[in-house]
Design a protein around this motif. Structure first.
Motif, PDB file in Angstrom:
ATOM      1  N   UNK A  68       0.807  -1.219   0.000  1.00  0.00           N
ATOM      2  CA  UNK A  68       0.000   0.000   0.000  1.00  0.00           C
ATOM      3  C   UNK A  68       0.842   1.272   0.000  1.00  0.00           C
ATOM      4  N   UNK A  69       1.846   1.325   0.843  1.00  0.00           N
ATOM      5  CA  UNK A  69       2.579   2.582   1.061  1.00  0.00           C
ATOM      6  C   UNK A  69       3.204   3.152  -0.203  1.00  0.00           C
ATOM      7  N   UNK A  70       3.988   2.370  -0.971  1.00  0.00           N
ATOM      8  CA  UNK A  70       4.623   2.974  -2.150  1.00  0.00           C
ATOM      9  C   UNK A  70       3.622   3.385  -3.224  1.00  0.00           C
ATOM     10  N   UNK A  71       2.569   2.600  -3.420  1.00  0.00           N
ATOM     11  CA  UNK A  71       1.569   2.937  -4.435  1.00  0.00           C
ATOM     12  C   UNK A  71       0.803   4.200  -4.083  1.00  0.00           C
ATOM     13  N   UNK A  72       0.455   4.356  -2.807  1.00  0.00           N
ATOM     14  CA  UNK A  72      -0.388   5.472  -2.382  1.00  0.00           C
ATOM     15  C   UNK A  72       0.232   6.821  -2.706  1.00  0.00           C
ATOM     16  N   UNK A  73       1.536   6.955  -2.514  1.00  0.00           N
ATOM     17  CA  UNK A  73       2.200   8.238  -2.744  1.00  0.00           C
ATOM     18  C   UNK A  73       2.106   8.651  -4.212  1.00  0.00           C
ATOM     19  N   UNK A  74       2.380   7.724  -5.130  1.00  0.00           N
ATOM     20  CA  UNK A  74       2.363   8.059  -6.559  1.00  0.00           C
ATOM     21  C   UNK A  74       0.937   8.194  -7.091  1.00  0.00           C
ATOM     22  N   UNK A  75       0.002   7.440  -6.504  1.00  0.00           N
ATOM     23  CA  UNK A  75      -1.392   7.596  -6.893  1.00  0.00           C
ATOM     24  C   UNK A  75      -1.881   9.002  -6.539  1.00  0.00           C
ATOM     25  N   UNK A  76      -1.451   9.514  -5.397  1.00  0.00           N
ATOM     26  CA  UNK A  76      -1.844  10.868  -4.986  1.00  0.00           C
ATOM     27  C   UNK A  76      -1.354  11.915  -5.977  1.00  0.00           C
TER      28      UNK A  76
ATOM     29  N   UNK B 215       9.186   0.359 -11.226  1.00  0.00           N
ATOM     30  CA  UNK B 215       8.545   1.019 -12.368  1.00  0.00           C
ATOM     31  C   UNK B 215       7.026   0.939 -12.277  1.00  0.00           C
ATOM     32  N   UNK B 216       6.516  -0.220 -11.880  1.00  0.00           N
ATOM     33  CA  UNK B 216       5.070  -0.393 -11.724  1.00  0.00           C
ATOM     34  C   UNK B 216       4.536   0.533 -10.647  1.00  0.00           C
ATOM     35  N   UNK B 217       5.264   0.617  -9.538  1.00  0.00           N
ATOM     36  CA  UNK B 217       4.834   1.468  -8.426  1.00  0.00           C
ATOM     37  C   UNK B 217       4.817   2.934  -8.823  1.00  0.00           C
ATOM     38  N   UNK B 218       5.883   3.375  -9.505  1.00  0.00           N
ATOM     39  CA  UNK B 218       6.005   4.789  -9.851  1.00  0.00           C
ATOM     40  C   UNK B 218       5.065   5.191 -10.979  1.00  0.00           C
TER      41      UNK B 218
END
Length: 268
Positions: A82-90, A144-147
């Motif tokens: 959750x943590x890494x995805x949430x930042x870039x989704x924002x 790359x997927x996360x960012x």
């Protein structure tokens, strides 16, 4: 007026169910419902789709927070994913919300329908969604997927007012997460999308003034939807873990198909 309120209240209950079972936060239900109510009342206006998307974002903010708390208590959230995805989704959500205010209502509606078509087709034809290889330890997301994936999810989801679940759920499924877990994690990932969208839509100077509106957000419609959704979320919060994985994933696609039909047949 009463008919519209009761319609929204009833579909609010459905948004509660879809929030818990599918991680939608209500977006795929509330957008066509608010748009349909405005159309049925013969007052769609040029901003109808913007109002539907904005109101959906506001409802999703509350629903997603409520569902996140319920799923956290149930132990279905994996914080490492959750943590890494949430930042870039924002980041993507802020850009997507702003961009949508410059897109015409008809174009926004067409994009919503195209988005549904692509998602349904991808879920049916590409391996890994309906019958994933479930693992005890799901495959971690790459950088790359996360960012870029995270920013893309936020951008598209906020622009269309649908939360991030329709991209995050397939993404997590293909990494080996069971359906109940993937949809549970879609809730907190929808919070930054919905919150960014709500702020932009509420504060945009492009919105036409109207009674009961805060920017593009229809407060009356949003309240009616929440009156139905919040008690429903509380009532069904423990149910997803009891649904067979295959049934859960098929139901997900069928709901998207139903929304696609509604948006296609509703007059612009």
């Amino acid at each position: 007026m009463l008919t519209s309120f009761l319609t929204l209240l009833s579909f609010g209950c459905l948004t509660g169910i879809t929030t818990v079972f599918f991680g939608f936060g209500g977006g795929f239900v509330s957008v066509p419902v608010v748009y349909g109510v405005l159309t049925a009342a013969a007052r769609p206006g040029p901003d109808a789709m913007h109002v539907a998307v904005a109101t959906s974002a506001a409802v999703m903010t509350v629903n997603a927070v409520a569902a996140t708390l319920a799923q956290w208590r149930a132990g279905r959230l994996r914080h490492a994913d959750l943590r890494p995805l949430a930042a870039f989704i924002t980041i993507g959500a802020a850009a997507g919300s702003l961009a949508s205010t410059f897109i015409g209502g008809t174009e926004l509606r067409v994009l919503f329908v195209v988005y549904l078509l692509v998602t349904i087709t991808d879920s049916l034809l590409r391996k890994g969604f309906l019958s994933p290889a479930l693992r005890k330890s799901p495959e971690p997301l790459g950088r790359g997927t996360t960012t870029f994936g995270g920013m893309g999810i936020g951008l598209v989801a906020a622009a269309l007012g649908v939360g991030g679940s329709v991209m995050t759920v397939p993404l997590l499924r293909r990494r080996g997460h069971p359906m109940a877990e993937a949809t549970a994690m879609a809730g907190p990932l929808s919070v930054p999308v919905a919150l960014a969208g709500t702020l932009v839509y509420a504060l945009t100077p492009a919105a036409t003034a109207g009674w009961g509106r805060f920017g593009y957000v229809d407060l009356t419609a949003g309240a009616a939807l929440l009156l139905g959704s919040l008690p429903t979320i509380a009532a069904v919060r423990r149910a997803p873990g009891r649904v067979p994985d295959r049934v859960h994933s098929v139901a997900y696609v069928l709901l998207l198909l139903a929304v696609l039909i509604v948006m296609t047949v509703t007059d612009a």
